[in-house]
Design an enzyme around this catalytic site. Structure first.
Site, mmCIF file in Angstrom:
data_model
loop_
_atom_site.group_PDB
_atom_site.id
_atom_site.type_symbol
_atom_site.label_atom_id
_atom_site.label_comp_id
_atom_site.label_asym_id
_atom_site.label_seq_id
_atom_site.Cartn_x
_atom_site.Cartn_y
_atom_site.Cartn_z
ATOM 1 N N LYS A 189 0.889 -1.170 0.000
ATOM 2 C CA LYS A 189 0.000 0.000 0.000
ATOM 3 C C LYS A 189 0.925 1.218 0.000
ATOM 4 O O LYS A 189 0.904 2.063 0.910
ATOM 5 C CB LYS A 189 -0.908 -0.076 1.245
ATOM 6 C CG LYS A 189 -1.991 0.960 1.309
ATOM 7 C CD LYS A 189 -3.135 0.745 0.321
ATOM 8 C CE LYS A 189 -4.087 1.912 0.336
ATOM 9 N NZ LYS A 189 -5.050 1.897 -0.783
ATOM 10 N N ASP A 245 -1.714 -12.268 5.568
ATOM 11 C CA ASP A 245 -2.737 -12.978 6.331
ATOM 12 C C ASP A 245 -4.070 -12.887 5.598
ATOM 13 O O ASP A 245 -4.763 -13.886 5.385
ATOM 14 C CB ASP A 245 -2.848 -12.367 7.732
ATOM 15 C CG ASP A 245 -3.927 -13.039 8.553
ATOM 16 O OD1 ASP A 245 -3.957 -14.277 8.567
ATOM 17 O OD2 ASP A 245 -4.752 -12.332 9.155
ATOM 18 N N ASP A 249 -6.166 -16.024 3.156
ATOM 19 C CA ASP A 249 -7.507 -16.569 3.402
ATOM 20 C C ASP A 249 -8.391 -16.395 2.174
ATOM 21 O O ASP A 249 -9.269 -17.210 1.902
ATOM 22 C CB ASP A 249 -8.162 -15.896 4.609
ATOM 23 C CG ASP A 249 -8.003 -16.730 5.867
ATOM 24 O OD1 ASP A 249 -6.910 -17.325 6.019
ATOM 25 O OD2 ASP A 249 -8.943 -16.801 6.679
#
Ligand code: IPM
Ligand code: MN
Length: 372
Positions: A189, A245, A249
């Site tokens: 980012k 993380d 997922d």
């Protein structure tokens, strides 16, 4: 090969899925003539209720001494619903990662052809997806200074990275890309965060030493969309702890079930292999949890020790369970097979690669591992 393997079942479905992975490793041990020793130790909520500590000293010592650790899952509802809890199961896993120096978390997301109907995404979008996430695991916002104001109305989590932390993982990820489809995407980012700008600078410099790897950068908000729309465009994704993380997922949506995804956490001297999934407390003891993520994590453990033929044998047996529909309910709603049945089937079908895989249907109904 002689291997001492620490078994940290942890919470919820952790111990039951790990048991299936151990069956498979025992089958490998017997078929390929190795000597594996397994030693169990507590971690997480289970360890808190035994000793007040989510990572008891003896558990940490065992993991340090062992050649590798197989990990189940961590987390319990009583803590999830209590933000005030001072000691939390997850602290056990985070401390273990830090103490063992496991800076590289490797999370492959590969679509199995026979299961490509399973994803909620269209088959043509996901078919052929084969990406791997290299997530930084011992730094960033997870480990920065945390604070809560005295009156409890303000909080902060500091995100810090050093060049050294970024470059050791970046080199590992570029080396992996060289052996794969030769593309690396740095997800960050950098339009907002200073740490992300450091990642971009360091990784861009490193990319010059890997001219045969196509290097690109992508903002994380765009990356989550791209992963859903065109997952096939990715090969190696390199990213920090928090973004890794979340992105990993998201990979479970592509595959169709989080119960299928394995991971490896690697440091200089230690390694832990664990499914992506959480402890799924509602399924605990019901014999419905999918053991495949844990079993594929065991295959990653074998690969780590360059037991590639052995790892392939495990993957082949897993694929056979898919082909024969010996799978748990998360993949096939009408399935009558439970966790241990699927584990037995896969363990029973681990054989030398040159041996014809036993495609005899009898084995399915046998459903009992001959190994355990
Ligand atoms: C994971 C988990 C952990 C993490 C939790 C249990 C601390 O979600 O391994 O992805 O956030 O790293
Ligand atoms: Mn996670």
């Amino acid at each position: 090969m002689k291997l001492k393997i620490a078994l940290l079942g942890g919470d919820g479905i952790g111990p039951e899925v790990l048991e299936q992975a151990v069956k498979c490793l025992k089958a490998v041990e017997e078929t390929f003539n190795h000597q594996f020793t397994f030693i169990k130790a507590p971690v997480g909520a289970v360890a808190i209720s035994n000793s007040g500590d989510p990572l008891p000293q003896e558990t940490l010592k065992l993991c340090k001494e062992a050649d590798a650790t197989l990990f189940g899952a961590i987390g319990a509802l009583e803590y999830d619903n209590n933000p005030e809890a001072k000691v939390r199961p997850e602290q056990g896993l985070l401390k273990l990662r830090k103490e063992l120096g496991l800076f590289a978390n490797i999370r492959p997301v590969k679509v199995f052809k026979v299961l490509s109907e399973n994803s909620i995404l269209p088959k043509k979008v996901i078919r052929g997806t084969d990406l791997v996430i290299y997530r930084e695991l011992t730094g960033g916002i997870y480990f920065g200074k945390k604070s809560l104001s005295e009156d409890g109305t303000a909080a902060s989590d500091l995100c810090e990275y050093t060049e050294a932390e970024i470059s050791r993982l970046a080199h590992m990820a570029f080396k992996a890309a060289k052996k794969r489809k030769r593309k690396l995407t740095l997800v960050d980012k950098a339009n907002v965060l200073e740490t992300s700008r450091l990642w971009r600078k360091v990784v861009t410099e490193i990319s010059i030493s890997y001219p045969d790897v196509k290097f690109e950068c992508m903002f994380v908000d765009n990356a989550v969309v791209q992963m859903m729309m065109k997952p096939k465009q990715f090969d190696v994704i390199l990213t920090d702890n928090m973004f890794g993380d979340i992105l990993s997922d998201q990979g479970s949506v592509i595959i169709g079930s989080v119960g299928l995804l394995p991971s490896a956490s690697i440091g200089k001297d230690n390694a832990i292999f664990a499914p992506f999934h959480g402890s799924y407390p509602k399924a605990k003891g019901k014999n419905i949890a999918n053991p495949v993520a844990a079993i594929l994590s065991a295959a990653m453990l074998l690969q780590h020790f360059e037991l590639n033929e052995e790892a392939d044998a495990v993957v082949k047996a897993v694929k056979k369970s898919f082909k024969k529909n010996v799978i748990t309910k998360d993949i096939l709603g009408s399935s009558k097979y439970g966790t241990d049945y699927v584990g037995d089937f896969i363990a029973d079908n681990i054989s030398y690669s040159d041996e014809d895989l036993n495609l005899n249907d009898e084995n399915i109904d046998l459903g009992k591992s001959t190994i355990i």
